[in-house]
Design an enzyme around this catalytic site. Sequence first.
Site, PDB file in Angstrom:
ATOM      1  N   GLU A 279      40.467  29.213  42.277  1.00 12.29           N
ATOM      2  CA  GLU A 279      41.497  30.518  42.462  1.00 12.29           C
ATOM      3  C   GLU A 279      40.525  31.606  41.840  1.00 12.29           C
ATOM      4  O   GLU A 279      41.118  32.616  41.154  1.00 12.29           O
ATOM      5  CB  GLU A 279      42.554  30.143  41.336  1.00 12.29           C
ATOM      6  CG  GLU A 279      43.302  29.186  41.536  1.00 12.29           C
ATOM      7  CD  GLU A 279      44.467  28.753  40.301  1.00 12.29           C
ATOM      8  OE1 GLU A 279      45.393  28.343  40.563  1.00 12.29           O
ATOM      9  OE2 GLU A 279      44.190  29.502  39.277  1.00 12.29           O
ATOM     10  N   PRO A 280      39.705  32.093  42.598  1.00 15.00           N
ATOM     11  CA  PRO A 280      38.882  33.221  42.396  1.00 15.00           C
ATOM     12  C   PRO A 280      39.765  34.442  42.742  1.00 15.00           C
ATOM     13  O   PRO A 280      40.419  34.791  43.565  1.00 15.00           O
ATOM     14  CB  PRO A 280      37.560  33.113  43.342  1.00 15.00           C
ATOM     15  CG  PRO A 280      38.095  32.337  44.270  1.00 15.00           C
ATOM     16  CD  PRO A 280      39.088  31.353  43.873  1.00 15.00           C
ATOM     17  N   GLY A 281      39.793  35.606  42.006  1.00 17.81           N
ATOM     18  CA  GLY A 281      40.258  36.890  42.245  1.00 17.81           C
ATOM     19  C   GLY A 281      39.064  37.861  42.207  1.00 17.81           C
ATOM     20  O   GLY A 281      38.689  38.212  43.152  1.00 17.81           O
ATOM     21  N   ARG A 282      38.717  38.170  40.929  1.00 21.07           N
ATOM     22  CA  ARG A 282      37.631  39.130  40.847  1.00 21.07           C
ATOM     23  C   ARG A 282      36.308  39.274  41.773  1.00 21.07           C
ATOM     24  O   ARG A 282      35.706  40.162  42.475  1.00 21.07           O
ATOM     25  CB  ARG A 282      37.138  39.112  39.193  1.00 21.07           C
ATOM     26  CG  ARG A 282      36.399  40.443  39.029  1.00 21.07           C
ATOM     27  CD  ARG A 282      35.796  40.105  37.703  1.00 21.07           C
ATOM     28  NE  ARG A 282      36.826  39.877  36.636  1.00 21.07           N
ATOM     29  CZ  ARG A 282      37.482  40.744  35.901  1.00 21.07           C
ATOM     30  NH1 ARG A 282      37.204  42.118  36.244  1.00 21.07           N
ATOM     31  NH2 ARG A 282      38.370  40.452  35.090  1.00 21.07           N
ATOM     32  N   ARG A 317      40.883  49.514  33.519  1.00 23.44           N
ATOM     33  CA  ARG A 317      39.970  48.386  33.030  1.00 23.44           C
ATOM     34  C   ARG A 317      39.080  49.182  31.887  1.00 23.44           C
ATOM     35  O   ARG A 317      39.049  48.258  30.640  1.00 23.44           O
ATOM     36  CB  ARG A 317      39.151  47.857  34.228  1.00 23.44           C
ATOM     37  CG  ARG A 317      39.818  47.003  35.139  1.00 23.44           C
ATOM     38  CD  ARG A 317      39.055  46.033  36.171  1.00 23.44           C
ATOM     39  NE  ARG A 317      38.249  45.077  35.308  1.00 23.44           N
ATOM     40  CZ  ARG A 317      37.026  45.385  34.882  1.00 23.44           C
ATOM     41  NH1 ARG A 317      36.296  46.317  35.360  1.00 23.44           N
ATOM     42  NH2 ARG A 317      36.344  44.304  34.150  1.00 23.44           N
ATOM     43  N   TYR A 321      39.871  47.107  28.595  1.00 28.97           N
ATOM     44  CA  TYR A 321      38.748  46.087  28.356  1.00 28.97           C
ATOM     45  C   TYR A 321      37.492  46.736  28.071  1.00 28.97           C
ATOM     46  O   TYR A 321      36.379  45.762  27.946  1.00 28.97           O
ATOM     47  CB  TYR A 321      38.555  45.107  29.682  1.00 28.97           C
ATOM     48  CG  TYR A 321      39.963  44.509  30.061  1.00 28.97           C
ATOM     49  CD1 TYR A 321      40.569  43.737  29.613  1.00 28.97           C
ATOM     50  CD2 TYR A 321      40.032  44.847  31.446  1.00 28.97           C
ATOM     51  CE1 TYR A 321      41.901  43.099  30.135  1.00 28.97           C
ATOM     52  CE2 TYR A 321      41.333  44.374  32.243  1.00 28.97           C
ATOM     53  CZ  TYR A 321      42.140  43.355  31.433  1.00 28.97           C
ATOM     54  OH  TYR A 321      43.036  42.790  31.909  1.00 28.97           O
ATOM     55  N   CYS A 348      47.161  62.209  29.597  1.00 29.79           N
ATOM     56  CA  CYS A 348      47.362  62.976  28.260  1.00 29.79           C
ATOM     57  C   CYS A 348      47.136  61.868  27.029  1.00 29.79           C
ATOM     58  O   CYS A 348      48.065  61.702  26.576  1.00 29.79           O
ATOM     59  CB  CYS A 348      48.737  63.568  28.249  1.00 29.79           C
ATOM     60  SG  CYS A 348      49.075  64.762  26.587  1.00 29.79           S
ATOM     61  N   TYR A 377      41.626  44.129  39.719  1.00 34.49           N
ATOM     62  CA  TYR A 377      42.499  44.658  38.478  1.00 34.49           C
ATOM     63  C   TYR A 377      42.606  46.159  38.562  1.00 34.49           C
ATOM     64  O   TYR A 377      42.264  46.840  37.469  1.00 34.49           O
ATOM     65  CB  TYR A 377      42.099  44.144  37.622  1.00 34.49           C
ATOM     66  CG  TYR A 377      42.200  42.518  37.514  1.00 34.49           C
ATOM     67  CD1 TYR A 377      43.516  41.800  37.569  1.00 34.49           C
ATOM     68  CD2 TYR A 377      41.110  41.740  37.648  1.00 34.49           C
ATOM     69  CE1 TYR A 377      43.333  40.532  37.788  1.00 34.49           C
ATOM     70  CE2 TYR A 377      41.008  40.394  37.808  1.00 34.49           C
ATOM     71  CZ  TYR A 377      42.182  39.776  37.918  1.00 34.49           C
ATOM     72  OH  TYR A 377      42.259  38.372  37.998  1.00 34.49           O
TER      73      TYR A 377
END
Length: 424
Positions: A279-282, A317, A321, A348, A377
């Site tokens: 299940e790769p995403g990135r 991100r 992270y 802000c 993401y």
Amino acid sequence: MTKEGSNHFFFGGVDVVELVESYGTPLYVTDENKLRANFRGYKEAFETADTDIYYAVKANGNLTLLKILANEDAGADVFSAGELELAKTAGIPTEKILFNGNSKSEEDLRDAVESDVKVSVDSLDELKALSAVATEERKEVEIAIRVNPDVSPRVHPKIATGLKESKFGIPFYAVIPVCEEAKKLPNIALSGLHCHIGSQILDLSVFSEATEKMMLLVGKLHENGIELEFVDLGGGLGIGYTQEEKEIAPTPKELAEAILPVFEKKMHDFGINLKLVLEPGRSIVGATTILLSRVNAVKRAHKNFVAIDAGFNLLIRPVMYDAYHEVLVANKINERDSELYTVVGPICESGDVIAKDRMLPEVERGDLVAILDAGAYGFSMSSQYNGRPRCAEVLVCDGQVDLIRSRESIEDLIRNQKIPARFI
Ligand SMILES: *Cc1c(COP(=O)(O)O)cnc(C)c1O
């Protein structure tokens, strides 16, 4: 990539400076060829095994991207009714969709059963609820058990999902009893084990470790007379964001070399054949996309600040992270770096920093900044915080440009708000 004689950054064969003249900023830009190449990289790496690649929709749920992946034969890992709808709308076959999640509502379960997709079950509680829904719907639902393999992926704690403290999955020691329970429950067809140990993983040994642990469970189930059809090892392969990471980031081929020997040896030992699901995403979408943003101001203060028109509303991100994204001055691509700059967004919040202390060519108001590797993401985690409509997305391919999402308007901020009559 640049064109000879031009001081402009080219992406997918397109001059990005011209691109924003037509589409404005901020703007997400995805290169179709890169997307296809990334997906094919996986297919080729795993072609010796019976493998299905279920793209993780949460990384980037743009429908055109999903259509391209569907066209490349992708399945989908979805985490909500919304992502399920996106995957179905894109034409991903329901038999290649896995509905994941640790907190599925009654409607989610019903939606999954009615759609004939597989469900990854995260708790005994959910298993019983799913059985009840499937029985009511008079359907059999195919399930996988989400296993918490207690493997440390050695990544940022917010993206580690396979630690024993993690909220995801059934504890390793409880998996066999839950599988036995699943076998007894009506309208449930147990067909797989599933895990996902984290994201942005650069150390492949953790994938071998997770495979070992999952196959240990497969072996125990086999001994108990429970046969499965697939093992899903999740996603999580990291990509190179920094120069250093780019040199060490593992390829899908290297991932295959970490997983397949363990997987195949165990199948051979048990005398069984299983499908492998990933299940790769990135690693599919991350490097396919850039975010273009206009410089609104350069301020010389305690630091040299470059204030751009995209902040954590569009790319969270760096803030969430501490992630690194390479930044280029897209209209000065051949100019020499001159000074350290800190690139900040328009939000802000003092934490709204996109890139800290980067050597860049001399930056001025009106310059165009390209934030690289923003495909995973990025848009999918965007918000309207601070009253900022989300930006547009375009697809580029060999010099051709297509708008794949319109820019939101101020009207979109107001659309669903209701003012009670007594205030009007
Ligand atoms: C997020 C997620 C993925 C994708 O992870 P990447 O790090 O983007 O490859 C795959 N499977 C599950 C269950 C996930 O939650």
